[in-house]
Design a protein around this motif. Sequence first.
Motif, PDB file in Angstrom:
ATOM      1  N   SER A  48      49.144  27.443  42.834  1.00  0.00           N
ATOM      2  CA  SER A  48      49.838  26.190  42.544  1.00  0.00           C
ATOM      3  C   SER A  48      49.333  25.040  43.404  1.00  0.00           C
ATOM      4  O   SER A  48      49.003  25.220  44.580  1.00  0.00           O
ATOM      5  CB  SER A  48      51.342  26.371  42.790  1.00  0.00           C
ATOM      6  OG  SER A  48      52.005  25.126  42.777  1.00  0.00           O
ATOM      7  N   HIS A  49      49.288  23.843  42.804  1.00  0.00           N
ATOM      8  CA  HIS A  49      49.000  22.630  43.557  1.00  0.00           C
ATOM      9  C   HIS A  49      50.261  22.096  44.224  1.00  0.00           C
ATOM     10  O   HIS A  49      50.193  21.206  45.066  1.00  0.00           O
ATOM     11  CB  HIS A  49      48.431  21.558  42.623  1.00  0.00           C
ATOM     12  CG  HIS A  49      47.157  21.940  41.949  1.00  0.00           C
ATOM     13  ND1 HIS A  49      46.021  22.286  42.635  1.00  0.00           N
ATOM     14  CD2 HIS A  49      46.844  22.046  40.631  1.00  0.00           C
ATOM     15  CE1 HIS A  49      45.058  22.576  41.783  1.00  0.00           C
ATOM     16  NE2 HIS A  49      45.535  22.448  40.553  1.00  0.00           N
ATOM     17  N   MET A  50      51.422  22.616  43.814  1.00  0.00           N
ATOM     18  CA  MET A  50      52.703  22.106  44.303  1.00  0.00           C
ATOM     19  C   MET A  50      53.245  22.894  45.493  1.00  0.00           C
ATOM     20  O   MET A  50      54.238  22.505  46.100  1.00  0.00           O
ATOM     21  CB  MET A  50      53.733  22.135  43.163  1.00  0.00           C
ATOM     22  CG  MET A  50      53.357  21.256  41.978  1.00  0.00           C
ATOM     23  SD  MET A  50      54.338  21.598  40.488  1.00  0.00           S
ATOM     24  CE  MET A  50      55.984  21.113  41.036  1.00  0.00           C
ATOM     25  N   MET A  56      55.440  26.606  50.754  1.00  0.00           N
ATOM     26  CA  MET A  56      55.199  28.020  50.454  1.00  0.00           C
ATOM     27  C   MET A  56      53.858  28.217  49.785  1.00  0.00           C
ATOM     28  O   MET A  56      53.260  27.272  49.254  1.00  0.00           O
ATOM     29  CB  MET A  56      56.329  28.582  49.582  1.00  0.00           C
ATOM     30  CG  MET A  56      56.550  27.867  48.281  1.00  0.00           C
ATOM     31  SD  MET A  56      58.021  28.456  47.374  1.00  0.00           S
ATOM     32  CE  MET A  56      59.362  27.878  48.418  1.00  0.00           C
ATOM     33  N   ASP A  57      53.380  29.434  49.832  1.00  0.00           N
ATOM     34  CA  ASP A  57      52.142  29.814  49.159  1.00  0.00           C
ATOM     35  C   ASP A  57      52.535  30.213  47.741  1.00  0.00           C
ATOM     36  O   ASP A  57      52.992  31.336  47.505  1.00  0.00           O
ATOM     37  CB  ASP A  57      51.498  30.988  49.914  1.00  0.00           C
ATOM     38  CG  ASP A  57      50.038  31.162  49.560  1.00  0.00           C
ATOM     39  OD1 ASP A  57      49.518  30.344  48.782  1.00  0.00           O
ATOM     40  OD2 ASP A  57      49.430  32.130  50.035  1.00  0.00           O
ATOM     41  N   GLY A 284      61.117  20.059  36.027  1.00  0.00           N
ATOM     42  CA  GLY A 284      60.085  21.058  36.261  1.00  0.00           C
ATOM     43  C   GLY A 284      58.981  20.977  35.218  1.00  0.00           C
ATOM     44  O   GLY A 284      57.785  21.035  35.549  1.00  0.00           O
ATOM     45  N   ILE A 285      59.377  20.841  33.949  1.00  0.00           N
ATOM     46  CA  ILE A 285      58.393  20.708  32.870  1.00  0.00           C
ATOM     47  C   ILE A 285      57.496  19.496  33.111  1.00  0.00           C
ATOM     48  O   ILE A 285      56.267  19.571  32.988  1.00  0.00           O
ATOM     49  CB  ILE A 285      59.114  20.580  31.511  1.00  0.00           C
ATOM     50  CG1 ILE A 285      59.823  21.890  31.164  1.00  0.00           C
ATOM     51  CG2 ILE A 285      58.136  20.190  30.402  1.00  0.00           C
ATOM     52  CD1 ILE A 285      60.756  21.793  29.971  1.00  0.00           C
ATOM     53  N   LEU A 286      58.111  18.363  33.469  1.00  0.00           N
ATOM     54  CA  LEU A 286      57.357  17.133  33.723  1.00  0.00           C
ATOM     55  C   LEU A 286      56.367  17.292  34.862  1.00  0.00           C
ATOM     56  O   LEU A 286      55.185  16.930  34.741  1.00  0.00           O
ATOM     57  CB  LEU A 286      58.335  15.999  34.028  1.00  0.00           C
ATOM     58  CG  LEU A 286      57.716  14.679  34.510  1.00  0.00           C
ATOM     59  CD1 LEU A 286      56.824  14.079  33.439  1.00  0.00           C
ATOM     60  CD2 LEU A 286      58.802  13.690  34.928  1.00  0.00           C
ATOM     61  N   HIS A 287      56.812  17.865  35.976  1.00  0.00           N
ATOM     62  CA  HIS A 287      55.940  17.968  37.146  1.00  0.00           C
ATOM     63  C   HIS A 287      54.828  18.990  36.958  1.00  0.00           C
ATOM     64  O   HIS A 287      53.734  18.821  37.504  1.00  0.00           O
ATOM     65  CB  HIS A 287      56.775  18.279  38.393  1.00  0.00           C
ATOM     66  CG  HIS A 287      57.501  17.081  38.920  1.00  0.00           C
ATOM     67  ND1 HIS A 287      57.014  16.285  39.929  1.00  0.00           N
ATOM     68  CD2 HIS A 287      58.673  16.507  38.540  1.00  0.00           C
ATOM     69  CE1 HIS A 287      57.852  15.299  40.165  1.00  0.00           C
ATOM     70  NE2 HIS A 287      58.874  15.413  39.338  1.00  0.00           N
ATOM     71  N   ILE A 289      53.333  19.493  34.090  1.00  0.00           N
ATOM     72  CA  ILE A 289      52.354  18.745  33.288  1.00  0.00           C
ATOM     73  C   ILE A 289      51.548  17.808  34.173  1.00  0.00           C
ATOM     74  O   ILE A 289      50.309  17.753  34.100  1.00  0.00           O
ATOM     75  CB  ILE A 289      53.059  17.947  32.178  1.00  0.00           C
ATOM     76  CG1 ILE A 289      53.637  18.893  31.129  1.00  0.00           C
ATOM     77  CG2 ILE A 289      52.091  16.961  31.515  1.00  0.00           C
ATOM     78  CD1 ILE A 289      54.502  18.207  30.091  1.00  0.00           C
ATOM     79  N   GLU A 290      52.233  17.062  35.028  1.00  0.00           N
ATOM     80  CA  GLU A 290      51.564  16.062  35.859  1.00  0.00           C
ATOM     81  C   GLU A 290      50.695  16.668  36.942  1.00  0.00           C
ATOM     82  O   GLU A 290      49.577  16.196  37.193  1.00  0.00           O
ATOM     83  CB  GLU A 290      52.613  15.157  36.507  1.00  0.00           C
ATOM     84  CG  GLU A 290      53.315  14.225  35.536  1.00  0.00           C
ATOM     85  CD  GLU A 290      54.275  13.288  36.218  1.00  0.00           C
ATOM     86  OE1 GLU A 290      54.421  12.146  35.747  1.00  0.00           O
ATOM     87  OE2 GLU A 290      54.893  13.690  37.238  1.00  0.00           O
ATOM     88  N   GLU A 291      51.176  17.709  37.587  1.00  0.00           N
ATOM     89  CA  GLU A 291      50.488  18.234  38.763  1.00  0.00           C
ATOM     90  C   GLU A 291      49.639  19.468  38.497  1.00  0.00           C
ATOM     91  O   GLU A 291      48.667  19.718  39.211  1.00  0.00           O
ATOM     92  CB  GLU A 291      51.510  18.517  39.871  1.00  0.00           C
ATOM     93  CG  GLU A 291      52.293  17.268  40.275  1.00  0.00           C
ATOM     94  CD  GLU A 291      53.234  17.500  41.438  1.00  0.00           C
ATOM     95  OE1 GLU A 291      52.782  18.070  42.447  1.00  0.00           O
ATOM     96  OE2 GLU A 291      54.426  17.127  41.324  1.00  0.00           O
ATOM     97  N   GLU A 292      50.002  20.267  37.496  1.00  0.00           N
ATOM     98  CA  GLU A 292      49.240  21.489  37.209  1.00  0.00           C
ATOM     99  C   GLU A 292      48.397  21.371  35.939  1.00  0.00           C
ATOM    100  O   GLU A 292      47.535  22.199  35.681  1.00  0.00           O
ATOM    101  CB  GLU A 292      50.188  22.693  37.080  1.00  0.00           C
ATOM    102  CG  GLU A 292      51.172  22.856  38.220  1.00  0.00           C
ATOM    103  CD  GLU A 292      50.511  23.199  39.554  1.00  0.00           C
ATOM    104  OE1 GLU A 292      49.271  23.326  39.598  1.00  0.00           O
ATOM    105  OE2 GLU A 292      51.247  23.337  40.548  1.00  0.00           O
ATOM    106  N   LYS A 293      48.706  20.370  35.103  1.00  0.00           N
ATOM    107  CA  LYS A 293      47.941  20.066  33.893  1.00  0.00           C
ATOM    108  C   LYS A 293      48.093  21.099  32.781  1.00  0.00           C
ATOM    109  O   LYS A 293      47.174  21.326  31.999  1.00  0.00           O
ATOM    110  CB  LYS A 293      46.442  19.890  34.206  1.00  0.00           C
ATOM    111  CG  LYS A 293      46.140  19.024  35.412  1.00  0.00           C
ATOM    112  CD  LYS A 293      46.836  17.667  35.358  1.00  0.00           C
ATOM    113  CE  LYS A 293      46.541  16.845  36.611  1.00  0.00           C
ATOM    114  NZ  LYS A 293      47.377  15.630  36.712  1.00  0.00           N
ATOM    115  N   PHE A 294      49.271  21.732  32.675  1.00  0.00           N
ATOM    116  CA  PHE A 294      49.559  22.566  31.516  1.00  0.00           C
ATOM    117  C   PHE A 294      51.036  22.471  31.153  1.00  0.00           C
ATOM    118  O   PHE A 294      51.848  21.994  31.940  1.00  0.00           O
ATOM    119  CB  PHE A 294      49.132  24.028  31.718  1.00  0.00           C
ATOM    120  CG  PHE A 294      49.474  24.632  33.047  1.00  0.00           C
ATOM    121  CD1 PHE A 294      48.488  24.870  33.982  1.00  0.00           C
ATOM    122  CD2 PHE A 294      50.784  24.978  33.369  1.00  0.00           C
ATOM    123  CE1 PHE A 294      48.797  25.439  35.214  1.00  0.00           C
ATOM    124  CE2 PHE A 294      51.097  25.560  34.583  1.00  0.00           C
ATOM    125  CZ  PHE A 294      50.093  25.779  35.516  1.00  0.00           C
TER     126      PHE A 294
END
Length: 450
Positions: A48-50, A56-57, A284-287, A289-294
């Motif tokens: 994860s990028h988040m 956390m890992d 969660g869905i929004l972030h 999409i924005e941060e993980e690109k799926f």
Amino acid sequence: MADSNISNEHGVDEHCDPNNPRIVKYEDILAAARRIVGIVMRTPLLKSHMGEKYGMDLYYKAEFLQRVGSFNERGACNVLACLTDEQKKFGVITASTGNHALAMCYHAMRNNIPCCVVMPASASPLKMEKCRELSGNKVVIHGEDIAEAKQHALDLALEKKMVYINGYDHVNIIEGQGTIGIEIVEQLPDVDAILVPVGGGGLIAGIATAVKHLKPDTEIYGIQTDKTFAMTETLRKNERVHIAISNTIAEGLAINKVGVNSFASIKGTVDKMIIVKEDWVMRGILHVIEEEKFVVEGAGATTIATIMAGLLPNLKGKKVVCVFSGGNMDPKVLSRCIERAMAIEGRLLKFRVTLEDKEGAFTEFCSLISNIGVTIRDFVPQRTWVTSEIFYTEVKVIAETSGLNQAKELTDLVKKHYKEAYFHQLSEHARVTTERRGPCLAPNPVCMMK
């Protein structure tokens, strides 16, 4: 739809007997893993990028990459492989809100097995159409929820001598879903915790059984929303209870009553049930999409939503896996979800402001807003149905900001320059989390207090 000459007898699910629950065993999950290898994708465990943001890992088990977009392929492939030749001849029938139906249709078609799926009227139109597209499969729309659809499917099974397959409680289904647990431990041997979406219980029963056998110290958390909490209530009362479910962003979890075998199998294997509000699921869905690109559907996004909501502070500094169970989301619902999430976070702001109706007033207002970096998404003047003086105009505005801080800056700026300005109240969920937590199931519970 069903034929008019259906028997008045009601069908029953002989594989899910409340008086004789079956507990899933690791050896059977391992056998399922061997059965489906090379047919069902071994999904990647994505870093994860988040994770750094939440201390956390963090990893994602990417079940949305399966052929039909969800983990349900595993159980469907396994249960069909376990049928006898006689059962394959008459075929299978099931009830589902979508993902299990898609998986059954696809693998039944692949194996040339007759298949019928019964879906409630509340199911996603997109998933209904996808099921119809899989040639040779019959789709029946019946009932307002999964409970009504299930009983109709059982009645049809009795009439047509088909095998009814419970999508969250048939033991072969649970065994197939449990292969995810084997893969996670193989991909991340030192995993500390796994977060699993919970509807009827089959997914978490399979994963928990496999993981606790391979790595007993791994913590298993079941995640539900404040509209889909059947398992949490069941564990609280230690008996299967029926709950009413209205429309939910996590439609994959919309099960009124948990499975017999699933309930029996998770005892002693699940450490904690968590309930997260659906506002957080949309965020969660929004972030993602924005941060993980799926794109992850609501049920799958419950896991990252729980972390975003701050409900698992004890996992900071640990290796954590979020099971992203599916990615089948209706584009119209996705669009609405994104905008709702942005509004919750103050990134979309709606307000009314009264401007003097003179040359340059609109330009002056727009310049004022743009000077602080705010984008105007919608701007509608109203001169007729207003209560202010005749030489004033009311303007309805939707503005896009970078977040709550800029939203507050915009609010203060407009109210400073214009006497009549009315802002739609920001959601408190953007700042405060008040979710309920489910019962602790661990023999030696970890303190969950913040």
